[in-house]
Scaffold this motif. Structure first.
Motif, mmCIF file in Angstrom:
data_model
loop_
_atom_site.group_PDB
_atom_site.id
_atom_site.type_symbol
_atom_site.label_atom_id
_atom_site.label_comp_id
_atom_site.label_asym_id
_atom_site.label_seq_id
_atom_site.Cartn_x
_atom_site.Cartn_y
_atom_site.Cartn_z
ATOM 1 N N GLY A 201 0.787 -1.226 0.000
ATOM 2 C CA GLY A 201 0.000 0.000 0.000
ATOM 3 C C GLY A 201 0.818 1.274 0.000
ATOM 4 N N ARG A 202 2.139 1.179 0.128
ATOM 5 C CA ARG A 202 2.961 2.389 0.198
ATOM 6 C C ARG A 202 3.038 3.067 -1.167
ATOM 7 N NH1 ARG A 202 8.477 3.276 3.638
ATOM 8 N NH2 ARG A 202 8.817 5.454 3.055
ATOM 9 N N LEU A 203 2.807 4.372 -1.189
ATOM 10 C CA LEU A 203 2.795 5.147 -2.426
ATOM 11 C C LEU A 203 4.195 5.645 -2.760
ATOM 12 C CD1 LEU A 203 -0.442 7.275 -1.896
ATOM 13 C CD2 LEU A 203 -0.205 5.088 -3.098
ATOM 14 N N ASP A 204 4.580 5.453 -4.010
ATOM 15 C CA ASP A 204 5.851 5.963 -4.531
ATOM 16 C C ASP A 204 5.514 7.153 -5.421
ATOM 17 O OD1 ASP A 204 8.203 6.540 -5.802
ATOM 18 O OD2 ASP A 204 8.578 4.505 -6.530
ATOM 19 N N TRP A 205 5.763 8.353 -4.909
ATOM 20 C CA TRP A 205 5.325 9.558 -5.607
ATOM 21 C C TRP A 205 6.052 9.784 -6.929
ATOM 22 C CZ3 TRP A 205 0.899 11.423 -4.176
ATOM 23 C CH2 TRP A 205 0.476 11.241 -2.854
ATOM 24 N N SER A 206 7.107 9.025 -7.193
ATOM 25 C CA SER A 206 7.780 9.149 -8.491
ATOM 26 C C SER A 206 6.997 8.462 -9.610
ATOM 27 C CB SER A 206 9.192 8.566 -8.415
ATOM 28 O OG SER A 206 9.156 7.162 -8.232
ATOM 29 N N GLU A 207 5.983 7.691 -9.253
ATOM 30 C CA GLU A 207 5.133 7.054 -10.261
ATOM 31 C C GLU A 207 4.139 8.067 -10.830
ATOM 32 O OE1 GLU A 207 3.211 3.694 -8.509
ATOM 33 O OE2 GLU A 207 4.976 2.401 -8.758
ATOM 34 N N PRO A 208 3.573 7.780 -12.012
ATOM 35 C CA PRO A 208 2.541 8.667 -12.569
ATOM 36 C C PRO A 208 1.308 8.724 -11.671
ATOM 37 C CG PRO A 208 3.399 7.177 -14.241
ATOM 38 C CD PRO A 208 3.949 6.698 -12.933
ATOM 39 N N GLY A 249 8.944 18.663 -13.121
ATOM 40 C CA GLY A 249 10.194 19.360 -12.856
ATOM 41 C C GLY A 249 10.505 19.597 -11.406
ATOM 42 N N GLY A 250 9.551 19.429 -10.519
ATOM 43 C CA GLY A 250 9.810 19.622 -9.103
ATOM 44 C C GLY A 250 10.052 18.295 -8.407
ATOM 45 N N ARG A 251 9.883 18.282 -7.084
ATOM 46 C CA ARG A 251 10.117 17.082 -6.295
ATOM 47 C C ARG A 251 8.842 16.245 -6.209
ATOM 48 N NH1 ARG A 251 12.213 19.409 -0.746
ATOM 49 N NH2 ARG A 251 10.368 20.725 -1.131
ATOM 50 N N ALA A 252 8.950 14.957 -6.519
ATOM 51 C CA ALA A 252 7.808 14.060 -6.380
ATOM 52 C C ALA A 252 7.403 13.986 -4.916
ATOM 53 C CB ALA A 252 8.162 12.680 -6.910
ATOM 54 N N GLY A 253 6.110 14.098 -4.641
ATOM 55 C CA GLY A 253 5.598 14.087 -3.276
ATOM 56 C C GLY A 253 5.432 15.464 -2.677
ATOM 57 N N GLU A 254 5.736 16.515 -3.446
ATOM 58 C CA GLU A 254 5.622 17.889 -2.946
ATOM 59 C C GLU A 254 4.178 18.365 -3.049
ATOM 60 O OE1 GLU A 254 7.336 22.369 -3.966
ATOM 61 O OE2 GLU A 254 7.920 20.633 -5.180
ATOM 62 N N VAL A 255 3.692 18.993 -1.975
ATOM 63 C CA VAL A 255 2.351 19.588 -1.983
ATOM 64 C C VAL A 255 2.378 20.821 -2.872
ATOM 65 C CG1 VAL A 255 0.574 20.715 -0.596
ATOM 66 C CG2 VAL A 255 1.765 18.703 0.296
#
Length: 304
Positions: A201-208, A249-255
């Motif tokens: 269930g852990r989310l990898d924010w680098s994914e689409p 272009g920014g950081r994956a997982g950034e609000v």
């Protein structure tokens, strides 16, 4: 022969249709809930409510006494739905019409332990139920019936589970009545759905964003999709992918934004608007209510 909620509609349907149920097999009672009190499994509890005899062997492999106890039931057929124990050859051969499995996928796609979650996670356009004549291989037996159900953009593993459980109950009654000819599964298109654990269930924010939305829906209700907020698990209950200009272009997982419209988080491709979430030990909240008590300003990084 079944254990979880998925198998309960089939048991009810068989009983309501007037089939003589010689015995119900379910896995043994186990600790459950916050208090970890020992409780019967859903099929066990339903069988007792219906006044049916229940057997709960811990294992069947090399248990010749269990095989003989099954054989002397003198069955026409055994209906199996998410039982969770492997049936050895003597038990598969005992009923006159064999053991019929209600499998929650369009075989041969998604053989294995978690076909419902696998179909949602993969973004399949449809799932379904296959009634299969069981043999010793893992979901390899010939098919007696196969019917599809569409997977919509808001389909979760929970809603698909309920739809397939109801469909399987209708299908097994039809198969028992018609006795259709078994058709071998095709050799092409075989895929496997492994057993899930909590880390799935852990989310990898680098994914689409689309893939993350599929994971959230696939892991609902268990094991639940989550990310980390200052090292604390934050469960994501509902979200929707969005195409956001400038999200790349920014950081994956950034609000990117937070407010009445939810919490917008940058992904490897696109962004995910989180609509419903939950901290450990707290109630499930819509994003706006959550943010009133725990602001997450733009620039906050999730997943760490």
């Amino acid at each position: 022969m079944g254990t979880p909620d998925f198998a309960v509609p089939a048991l009810r349907a068989l009983h309501a249709a007037g089939h003589e149920i010689a015995a119900v097999y379910s896995q043994p009672p186990r600790p459950a809930g916050r208090g970890q009190n020992v409780r019967p499994q859903p099929v066990h509890a339903e069988a007792e409510r219906l006044g049916l005899p229940v057997r709960t062997p811990l294992r069947l492999k090399r248990d010749e006494a269990a095989w003989e106890a099954f054989r002397v039931l003198d069955l026409d057929a055994a209906v199996v739905a998410a039982y969770g124990l492997i049936l050895p050859r003597p038990m598969l051969d005992a009923p006159r019409r064999g053991c019929l499995n209600i499998h929650a996928s369009l075989l041969p796609r998604w053989r294995g332990a978690s076909p419902i979650q696998a179909a949602v996670l993969a973004g399949d356009p449809e799932s379904g139920v296959t009634i299969m004549q069981m043999e010793e291989g893992l979901d390899t037996g010939p098919m007696l019936d196969r019917r599809a159900v569409p997977i919509q953009a808001d389909t979760t593993a929970s809603t698909l589970h309920d739809a397939l459980a109801a469909l399987g109950a209708r299908m097994i009654l039809d198969v028992l009545a018609r006795a259709p000819e078994a058709v071998p599964q095709p050799d092409a298109g075989v895929t496997y759905a492994p057993r899930l654990d909590r880390n799935d269930g852990r989310l990898d924010w680098s994914e689409p964003a689309i893939a993350l939305d599929q994971r959230i829906r696939a892991m609902t209700p268990w094991p639940g999709a989550f990310t980390l907020l200052d090292g604390t698990p934050l469960k994501i209950m509902r979200a929707a992918p969005e195409r956001v200009p400038g999200a790349a272009g920014g950081r994956a997982g950034e609000v990117l934004a937070s407010g009445r419209d939810g919490l917008l988080v940058r992904c490897g491709e696109g962004a995910l608007r989180i609509e419903q979430l939950q901290l450990p030990g707290r109630a499930v909240l819509d994003a706006a209510s959550f943010l009133r008590g725990r602001p997450l300003p733009p620039g906050t990084l999730l997943g760490c």
